[in-house]
Write an enzyme that holds these catalytic residues in place. Structure first.
Site, short mmCIF file in Angstrom:
data_model
loop_
_atom_site.label_atom_id
_atom_site.label_comp_id
_atom_site.label_asym_id
_atom_site.label_seq_id
_atom_site.Cartn_x
_atom_site.Cartn_y
_atom_site.Cartn_z
N ASP A 80 58.61 18.40 49.52
CA ASP A 80 58.38 17.09 48.92
C ASP A 80 57.10 17.07 48.07
O ASP A 80 56.22 17.92 48.23
CB ASP A 80 58.19 16.04 50.02
N ASP A 81 57.03 16.04 47.24
CA ASP A 81 55.81 15.59 46.56
C ASP A 81 55.45 16.38 45.31
O ASP A 81 54.52 16.02 44.61
CB ASP A 81 54.59 15.58 47.50
N HIS A 131 62.39 11.71 44.95
CA HIS A 131 61.40 11.29 45.94
C HIS A 131 60.58 10.12 45.39
O HIS A 131 59.41 9.99 45.73
CB HIS A 131 60.50 12.48 46.29
N HIS A 135 55.73 7.41 44.62
CA HIS A 135 55.48 7.67 46.03
C HIS A 135 54.95 6.45 46.76
O HIS A 135 54.01 6.51 47.56
CB HIS A 135 54.52 8.86 46.22
N TYR A 172 57.25 8.72 52.92
CA TYR A 172 56.87 8.45 54.32
C TYR A 172 58.09 8.29 55.23
O TYR A 172 57.96 7.86 56.39
CB TYR A 172 55.96 7.22 54.43
N HIS A 222 55.84 20.50 52.07
CA HIS A 222 55.31 19.90 50.84
C HIS A 222 54.81 21.00 49.92
O HIS A 222 53.90 21.76 50.31
CB HIS A 222 54.19 18.91 51.18
#
Ligand SMILES: [Zn+2]
Length: 265
Positions: A80-81, A131, A135, A172, A222
């Site tokens: 992710d991210d 995603h 965020h 989250y 991540h």
């Protein structure tokens, strides 16, 4: 006998002649319609070349045949991210070396300037997921804001020249009924959580992933942390004998457009 033989020969010649005329006529027609008439051998070579290319692609992607995760142990790595210009290439290099495919949940606002990384993900058989754009915790957003977060990211991914995501990972892992009814993609969370963002020690990430790994698991990592990249080689070395690594859509056998909220099998 000789006469009959002669007759057969004569009829045979006529048949050959008719066949030749038919071929000539077909050739002429083909020429008229600009249809290339390829000798069978050439066609066969092309088919073989295509098959070889296809096999090579599958070898690179690490999937010789569809994997049935209902019957064999599968594990899905998710990152992710990102994309991160520094960390994501390291992660891709390690995955490539191990012939492992994963799923990258990209943040839409981070795609610009990193399009070649998305193209590489797609070319190497990885799945790209949504995603969000910024965020933000989706439980704090209005339906219009949710719509914008999703569609801006879909557009950014498409603009990179790769297929639009069919799955969404909530920032989250936070969802509520408003978010659930306004996100038009399959929601995928996780059930193996090494909290790689909370440690600088690769060994801790390795230990946590190995302790929590289970068939049907979705591992949340991540691709923005150096410790995550530094843990990956050992994780793959140690767990590859026990699991088939798959994308999330493979793990859940998701057809595009499938609604639902998945965390692991
Ligand atoms: Zn995130």
């Amino acid at each position: 006998m000789d006469t009959h033989g002669g007759e057969r020969l004569a009829w045979g010649q006529v048949l050959v002649g008719v066949a030749a005329l038919a071929l000539l006529a077909w050739g002429g027609l083909a020429a008229v319609f600009a249809v290339p008439v390829k000798p069978a051998a050439e066609h066969h070579r092309e088919v073989s070349r295509h098959a070889a290319r296809h096999a090579a692609t599958q070898a690179v992607a690490g999937a010789a045949a569809p994997i049935d995760c209902a019957h064999v142990p599968c594990l899905a790595l998710t990152f992710d991210d990102g994309p991160s210009a520094v960390i994501t290439p390291q992660v891709l290099d390690i995955l490539e070396r191990h012939h492992v495919r994963a799923t990258f949940y990209v943040v839409g606002s981070r795609v610009a300037g990193n399009e070649p990384l998305l193209q590489r993900m797609h070319a190497e058989g990885h799945e790209i997921g949504n995603h969000s754009w910024g965020h933000t915790n989706f439980t704090t957003l209005t339906p219009q804001q949710i719509h914008d977060e999703i569609t801006l990211t879909q557009a950014a991914v498409a603009a990179a020249g790769v297929p639009m995501p069919t799955t969404f990972r909530p920032p989250y892992g936070a969802m509520n009924p408003v978010a659930a009814s306004n996100v038009p993609l399959t929601v995928v969370r996780w059930n193996v959580d090494p909290e790689d963002w909370g440690t600088h020690k690769p060994q801790e990430i390795i230990d946590r992933v190995k302790a929590q790994a289970r068939p049907g698991g979705v591992v949340d990592l991540h691709d923005i942390h150096q410790q995550t990249a530094d843990s990956l080689d050992v994780i793959l070395n140690d767990l590859s004998p026990h699991y088939n690594w798959v994308t999330v859509s493979e793990l859940f056998s998701l057809p595009p457009g499938q609604r639902g909220d998945f965390s692991g099998r």
